[in-house]
Design an enzyme around this catalytic site. Structure first.
Site: not given
Ligand SMILES: *Cc1c(COP(=O)(O)O)cnc(C)c1O
Length: 468
Positions: A113-115, A118
């Site tokens: 999910f960090k995409d 970011l």
């Protein structure tokens, strides 16, 4: 009226979105929060029903960046940020059971999910740097997921170099290859002969070295950056709208480590989204579950688990909730945190705990429960879920209050990122998605350095001089 950002510890002058984005941490060591919250009326939210994810995100984020970005500029950046996702819905919902849903947040380039935050952050940095600012050096330390998501977000972008430290030989091969096989000239991987804590200590020391920090114009991209939190609030709104919000309340179960993701759910609540429950799901590193049970926030020893991105005993973004629980009194937050630094423990009043529990619930899930949840989900739905997501599903089922409210569990990583844990629990080995199918054939690029601040600083300085 433009939103300004203030420190959770009350120090310094309010600043703009752009300043908060580049600073990461406030000068007094606090975290940036908006000085006031934009409010969306129910009708404004309802008007977003049926809009594509990118449009929901644009409208939700616009008030937070006003003054630094026009709505048109923001829409353009958001469109580009999500163009490379492998699902047109960006964050699709899948049904797990009756009124029981998964929000898949792993369709970006690095499968976590960090995409979502970011990819946008990389473009925001690039956009502001194009206005003639000096180039920046983004430095980060990773124990796994953050490094690859940050690298994918910054690779090939103008006026920035990115250097990621990881502990040599202590991350999984998939995780290492996701970082070291990125060919862009501005990407640098450094394997440190030490642990993740050593990497973090080196990072802190580099930021504390003012001369070095200014010379290289260091910038941070970890989860305390307000830009990341803000970007994540959008998928809470989009998911609720898809299931009948804002006319119906929904509950979220969130696999939690640094409290960034679930705090973004709190942001969605603050701007007017009706939310029945925010369920904080922890693995056996359960400082947050203990806090919501007792009002005491006490750090323990970090124990390794099969959900390593949640193996955290001090949840940085918790400070943002604490700020609200202290009624926006930065001096009180600073006092509580000084006590925490000295005694590894702090306590809030019974009223503050009661206030937090109106929205938040929390549960701790152990390793055996995580594994059995992966097996149960496979048997019931034919789907493989990763261990972080399994912790979320399990905690959601334990804490759910009203079955009429849709329960949405955030699926934070693709199962193929954690193939061994998934295989052990289910007997099935998840395949890498097509975009990463040749990961094991791509050439790697990485320097190995001793755990020595001087050596690491000289290395980074040389890399950045080459680019300039
Ligand atoms: C980072 C991460 C988490 C924890 O998110 P926080 O914002 O730190 O609470 C959970 N699951 C996965 C897969 C992650 O990469």
């Amino acid at each position: 009226m433009t939103i300004r950002y203030v420190s959770t510890r009350g120090g310094g002058a309010p600043c703009s979105f752009q300043e908060a984005l580049f600073a990461g941490l406030a000068p007094d060591g606090g975290l940036y929060v908006p000085a006031r919250w934009p409010r969306f009326a129910r009708d404004d939210l309802a008007a977003l029903q049926g809009e594509p994810y990118q449009e929901v995100a644009t409208r939700v984020l616009a008030p937070f960046v006003e003054g630094d970005l026009s709505e048109g500029e923001l829409r353009e950046l958001i469109g580009r940020a999500y163009a490379g996702f492998d699902h047109v819905a960006i964050a699709p919902l899948r049904q797990l059971g009756a009124n029981d849903w998964l929000l898949e947040l792993f369709h970006g380039p690095t499968l976590a999910f960090k995409d979502i935050a970011l990819q946008l952050l990389g473009l925001l940095f690039e956009h502001f740097l194009a206005r003639g600012e000096r180039a920046i050096t983004i430095v980060g330390a990773t124990s796994g997921d953050t490094g690859s998501a940050a690298i994918e977000a910054c690779a090939g972008r103008a006026r920035m170099a990115i250097v990621i430290l990881h502990p040599h030989g202590r991350i999984s091969e998939v995780q290492r290859r996701q970082m070291t096989t990125v060919a862009a000239q501005n990407v640098h991987n450094v394997a440190i002969e030490g642990t993740f804590d050593d990497c973090q200590a080196l990072l802190k020391a580099m930021f504390a070295d003012t001369g070095f920090r200014n010379r290289l114009r260091l910038a941070a991209i970890n989860s305390i950056n307000w830009g990341r939190i803000m970007a994540q609030a959008a998928y809470y709104v989009a998911a609720a709208l898809a299931l009948g919000g804002p006319w119906r309340r929904v509950a979220f179960a969130v696999p939690t480590g640094n409290f960034g993701d679930v705090y973004a759910g709190y942001v969605a609540h603050k701007i007017g989204l009706p939310i029945a429950q925010l369920i904080v799901a922890t693995n056996r590193n359960d400082i947050l579950a203990r806090f919501f049970a007792s009002g005491v926030y006490r750090a323990g020893e970090v124990a390794p688990t099969m959900s390593p991105s949640m193996d955290i005993q001090v949840a940085s973004n918790f400070e943002r909730l604490l700020y609200d629980l202290c009624g926006g009194d930065g001096a009180e937050v600073a006092r509580l945190l000084a006590g925490f630094a000295a005694r590894k423990s702090l306590e809030v009043s019974a009223e503050a705990l009661g206030q937090a529990r109106e929205l938040f619930d929390a549960a701790r899930v152990d390793e055996a429960e995580t594994a059995s949840t992966m097996a149960e989900v496979l048997a019931a739905t034919g789907k493989l879920v990763d261990p972080h997501t399994a912790v979320g599903i399990r905690a959601g089922r334990a804490c759910r209050l009203d079955r009429r409210d849709p329960l949405i569990t955030l699926a934070t990583a693709h199962p193929a990122k954690f193939p061994d844990a998934v295989h052990q629990a289910t007997g099935m080995r998840p395949a890498l998605p097509t975009r990463l199918a040749d990961l094991y054939e791509r050439p790697e690029r990485c320097s190995v350095l001793p755990n020595d601040l001087g050596a690491v600083q000289r290395h980074i300085q040389d890399l950045v001089m080459e680019i300039a």
